[in-house]
Every structure is written in structure tokens, then in C-alpha cells.
Design a protein around this motif. Structure first.
Motif, short mmCIF file in Angstrom:
data_model
loop_
_atom_site.label_atom_id
_atom_site.label_comp_id
_atom_site.label_asym_id
_atom_site.label_seq_id
_atom_site.Cartn_x
_atom_site.Cartn_y
_atom_site.Cartn_z
N PRO A 113 0.84 -1.21 0.00
CA PRO A 113 0.00 0.00 0.00
C PRO A 113 0.88 1.26 0.00
O PRO A 113 1.88 1.31 0.73
CB PRO A 113 -0.80 -0.12 1.30
N PRO A 114 0.56 2.25 -0.80
CA PRO A 114 1.39 3.47 -0.87
C PRO A 114 1.49 4.14 0.49
O PRO A 114 0.51 4.26 1.23
CB PRO A 114 0.65 4.35 -1.89
N GLY A 115 2.71 4.56 0.81
CA GLY A 115 2.97 5.21 2.08
C GLY A 115 3.47 4.24 3.14
O GLY A 115 3.97 4.67 4.19
N PHE A 116 3.35 2.95 2.86
CA PHE A 116 3.75 1.94 3.85
C PHE A 116 5.01 1.19 3.41
O PHE A 116 5.31 0.11 3.94
CB PHE A 116 2.61 0.95 4.08
N GLU A 117 5.73 1.75 2.45
CA GLU A 117 6.93 1.07 1.94
C GLU A 117 7.95 0.83 3.05
O GLU A 117 8.56 -0.24 3.12
CB GLU A 117 7.56 1.90 0.82
N SER A 118 8.15 1.81 3.92
CA SER A 118 9.20 1.70 4.94
C SER A 118 8.87 0.66 6.02
O SER A 118 9.76 0.22 6.75
CB SER A 118 9.44 3.06 5.60
N VAL A 119 7.59 0.30 6.13
CA VAL A 119 7.20 -0.68 7.16
C VAL A 119 6.67 -1.96 6.53
O VAL A 119 6.06 -2.79 7.20
CB VAL A 119 6.13 -0.09 8.10
N PHE A 138 -10.95 5.31 4.00
CA PHE A 138 -10.51 6.44 4.80
C PHE A 138 -9.73 7.45 3.95
O PHE A 138 -9.20 7.11 2.90
CB PHE A 138 -9.61 5.97 5.95
N ASP A 139 -9.67 8.69 4.43
CA ASP A 139 -8.95 9.73 3.69
C ASP A 139 -7.45 9.64 3.93
O ASP A 139 -6.97 8.80 4.71
CB ASP A 139 -9.49 11.12 4.05
N GLU A 140 -6.70 10.51 3.25
CA GLU A 140 -5.24 10.45 3.32
C GLU A 140 -4.71 10.74 4.72
O GLU A 140 -3.70 10.15 5.15
CB GLU A 140 -4.63 11.44 2.32
N GLY A 141 -5.39 11.63 5.44
CA GLY A 141 -4.94 11.94 6.80
C GLY A 141 -5.03 10.72 7.70
O GLY A 141 -4.12 10.46 8.50
N ALA A 142 -6.11 9.97 7.56
CA ALA A 142 -6.27 8.76 8.37
C ALA A 142 -5.21 7.73 8.01
O ALA A 142 -4.64 7.07 8.89
CB ALA A 142 -7.67 8.18 8.16
N MET A 143 -4.93 7.59 6.71
CA MET A 143 -3.92 6.61 6.29
C MET A 143 -2.54 6.99 6.81
O MET A 143 -1.74 6.12 7.19
CB MET A 143 -3.91 6.49 4.77
N ALA A 144 -2.24 8.29 6.85
CA ALA A 144 -0.95 8.73 7.39
C ALA A 144 -0.85 8.38 8.87
O ALA A 144 0.20 7.95 9.36
CB ALA A 144 -0.78 10.24 7.19
N ASP A 145 -1.96 8.55 9.60
CA ASP A 145 -1.97 8.18 11.02
C ASP A 145 -1.80 6.66 11.18
O ASP A 145 -1.09 6.21 12.09
CB ASP A 145 -3.28 8.61 11.67
N LEU A 146 -2.44 5.88 10.31
CA LEU A 146 -2.30 4.43 10.39
C LEU A 146 -0.85 4.00 10.16
O LEU A 146 -0.36 3.07 10.81
CB LEU A 146 -3.23 3.77 9.37
N ARG A 147 -0.17 4.68 9.24
CA ARG A 147 1.24 4.36 9.02
C ARG A 147 2.05 4.65 10.28
O ARG A 147 2.92 3.86 10.67
CB ARG A 147 1.79 5.17 7.85
N ARG A 148 1.77 5.77 10.93
CA ARG A 148 2.50 6.11 12.16
C ARG A 148 2.22 5.08 13.26
O ARG A 148 3.10 4.76 14.06
CB ARG A 148 2.13 7.52 12.62
N MET A 149 0.99 4.55 13.28
CA MET A 149 0.67 3.52 14.27
C MET A 149 1.48 2.25 14.01
O MET A 149 2.00 1.64 14.95
CB MET A 149 -0.83 3.18 14.20
N VAL A 150 1.58 1.87 12.75
CA VAL A 150 2.36 0.67 12.40
C VAL A 150 3.82 0.87 12.80
O VAL A 150 4.46 -0.04 13.33
CB VAL A 150 2.25 0.36 10.90
N GLU A 151 4.33 2.07 12.54
CA GLU A 151 5.73 2.36 12.89
C GLU A 151 5.98 2.27 14.39
O GLU A 151 7.04 1.82 14.82
CB GLU A 151 6.11 3.76 12.39
N LEU A 157 4.97 -8.01 18.96
CA LEU A 157 3.56 -8.21 19.24
C LEU A 157 2.79 -8.47 17.95
O LEU A 157 1.94 -9.36 17.89
CB LEU A 157 2.99 -6.99 19.97
N GLY A 158 3.11 -7.71 16.92
CA GLY A 158 2.46 -7.92 15.63
C GLY A 158 2.80 -9.28 15.06
O GLY A 158 1.93 -9.97 14.50
N ASP A 159 4.05 -9.68 15.21
CA ASP A 159 4.47 -10.99 14.69
C ASP A 159 3.72 -12.11 15.40
O ASP A 159 3.32 -13.10 14.77
CB ASP A 159 5.98 -11.18 14.89
N GLU A 160 3.52 -11.95 16.70
CA GLU A 160 2.84 -13.00 17.45
C GLU A 160 1.38 -13.10 17.04
O GLU A 160 0.84 -14.20 16.91
CB GLU A 160 2.94 -12.72 18.95
N LEU A 161 0.74 -11.96 16.82
CA LEU A 161 -0.65 -11.99 16.38
C LEU A 161 -0.76 -12.60 15.00
O LEU A 161 -1.65 -13.42 14.73
CB LEU A 161 -1.23 -10.57 16.37
#
Length: 250
Positions: A113-119, A138-151, A157-161
Motif C-alpha cells: 500500500p502506498p505510504g507503507f513502503e518503509s514498514v 478512509f482519507d489520506e490523513g487517516a492513512m498517514a496516522d495508520l502508518r505512524r501507528m504501524v511504525e 507483538l504484531g508478529d505473534e498476532l
């Protein structure tokens, strides 16, 4: 003077197939044939072909050539519309080049997904899939926040889930849910819109909710869905307790 199809195409700097395509579209009339059965093109045919080629050089789609030619005094407006379309295409190409540069820089999968290349390395197949769906909800602002959450989310924890089997036992589910709840609660603190996302939706609330539910059901196994549900409830309980504590302190 008369030219064959090949001779006409050579003069105009195009191909026989292109001339034939213009015939099929009705952009050039079929000429008379000579005694040998070959088409015989004349100067008006050559001029007509050159005019069409000029318009295509300007970026006018073949489907709009007749409209532009018929515009008369309104030709500038017709060309402005074409120019706006070209500008949109150029912008899309710039975005594509920027995305490709990011994919190459971070050695990410081409379909990330665009914007998530680094993660990208932290995303499971299910995570990547649901982010693609989120882009349409969702809009671009929400997607930017989601990327920051992933970072910011703990990688282990994510690997275990992501690796949680469908038949995971009760103790494992509860432990993972409690750990995940801490991260979810922090996300809710940092991004309050998560509790009321209406202002960030690209679709209606109904479409968003039904699509989200279908995606979760299809992309995560029963144990993962159970953990996510438990974690969400626990996170809300944590925040409620904090609010109550704050009221009591006042």
C-alpha cells in the motif's frame, strides 16, 4: 497523383495499421480503389491524416477528435479540457514514479500500500490486504496516522498476532489480548478520531462498517479475531478507568 495505403502512411510518418484503424473509427473516409484493387489516396486524404496526427500529438484522444474539430469557435475550450486531462495524467505519473522510488529505496513488495513502503517488512499478508481496503474507506490523513501507528507498534507483538494459530488456547489468547490492548489504548489516546472516524471516511458509515467486518472475517482466523475483539474491549476499559480516575482527582 494517388498514393497506396503504405505510401500514404509513410508520407504521414505513421503505419498502415494506424490508417486502417482510423478508417474503422470513421476518422478517414475509405478512398476509391484503382483498377488493381488498391486504395487510391489523394492530397485531401493526406491532409486529413496529417490533421488527425497533429491532434493526437497534442494529446487529444481519438474518441474526442471529432468533438474538437466540430467545436469551431469553442476549440480553445475543448483543448483546455484536453489539457486538464493531460495534467491529471502527468500528476498520476509523478505519483507513480515517487511510489516506485520509495519501493526501490525500501526494497518493498511492488504491491505494498502506498505510504507503507518503509514498514512493509512488518506487514503480514492480512495486514497489507486490509490496508489496501482501508485506502478506499478512509482519507489520506487517516492513512498517514495508520502508518505512524504501524511504525510505533511493537514489532514482536504484531508478529505473534500474525502467527497465532486458529486453535490457540485460552491462556495464549488472553495474554496476547492484554498486551495488544496497551498498544490499542495508546493509539486511541494519540488519535482520538479512531473512536469516531466519521470525519475521515471516504465512504458512508454503513459501507465502511460492513466492509470492515467482512474484511476482518475473511483475512484473520478465528483466534486472531477473538484476540482483536478482546483487545479492543480491554483498551476501552483502560481508557474508561483513566477518565474516571481523572474525574475523581478533580
Amino acid at each position: 497523383m494517388a498514393w497506396s495505403t503504405r505510401e500514404l502512411a509513410d508520407l504521414a510518418g505513421t503505419t498502415v495499421n494506424t490508417v486502417r484503424h482510423y478508417h474503422r473509427l470513421g476518422l478517414i473516409d475509405e478512398p476509391d480503389r484503382g483498377f488493381n484493387g488498391y486504395k487510391q489516396y489523394t492530397v485531401p486524404d493526406l491532409v486529413r491524416l496529417l490533421r488527425i496526427r497533429r491532434l493526437t500529438e497534442l494529446g487529444v484522444p481519438l474518441s474526442q477528435i471529432g468533438e474538437v474539430e466540430a467545436a469551431g469557435d469553442a476549440t480553445p475550450e475543448a483543448l483546455r479540457e484536453v489539457d486538464a486531462q493531460l495534467a491529471a495524467q502527468i500528476e498520476q505519473l509523478h505519483r507513480a514514479r515517487a511510489d516506485i522510488a520509495a519501493i526501490l529505496r525500501d526494497q518493498a513488495p511492488a504491491d505494498v500500500p502506498p505510504g507503507f513502503e518503509s514498514v512493509a517488512a512488518r506487514l503480514s499478508e492480512a495486514d497489507s490486504s486490509i490496508l489496501h481496503i482501508y485506502r478506499k474507506l478512509f482519507d489520506e490523513g487517516a492513512m498517514a496516522d495508520l502508518r505512524r501507528m504501524v511504525e510505533a507498534d511493537p514489532e514482536d507483538l504484531g508478529d505473534e498476532l500474525n502467527s497465532l494459530p486458529a486453535d490457540a488456547d485460552e491462556a495464549t489468547r488472553q495474554r496476547l489480548a492484554e498486551s495488544l490492548a496497551l498498544t490499542l489504548a495508546q493509539n486511541l489516546r494519540d488519535y482520538p478520531w479512531l473512536s469516531d472516524p466519521v470525519g475521515h471516511l471516504s465512504k458512508s458509515s454503513r459501507v465502511t462498517q460492513t466492509t470492515f467486518i467482512e474484511a476482518i472475517v475473511e483475512l484473520y482466523n478465528p483466534a486472531q479475531r477473538d484476540v482483536l475483539g478482546r483487545a479492543g474491549l480491554l483498551a476501552q476499559e483502560l481508557l474508561s478507568a483513566e477518565r474516571e480516575a481523572g474525574v475523581d482527582a478533580d
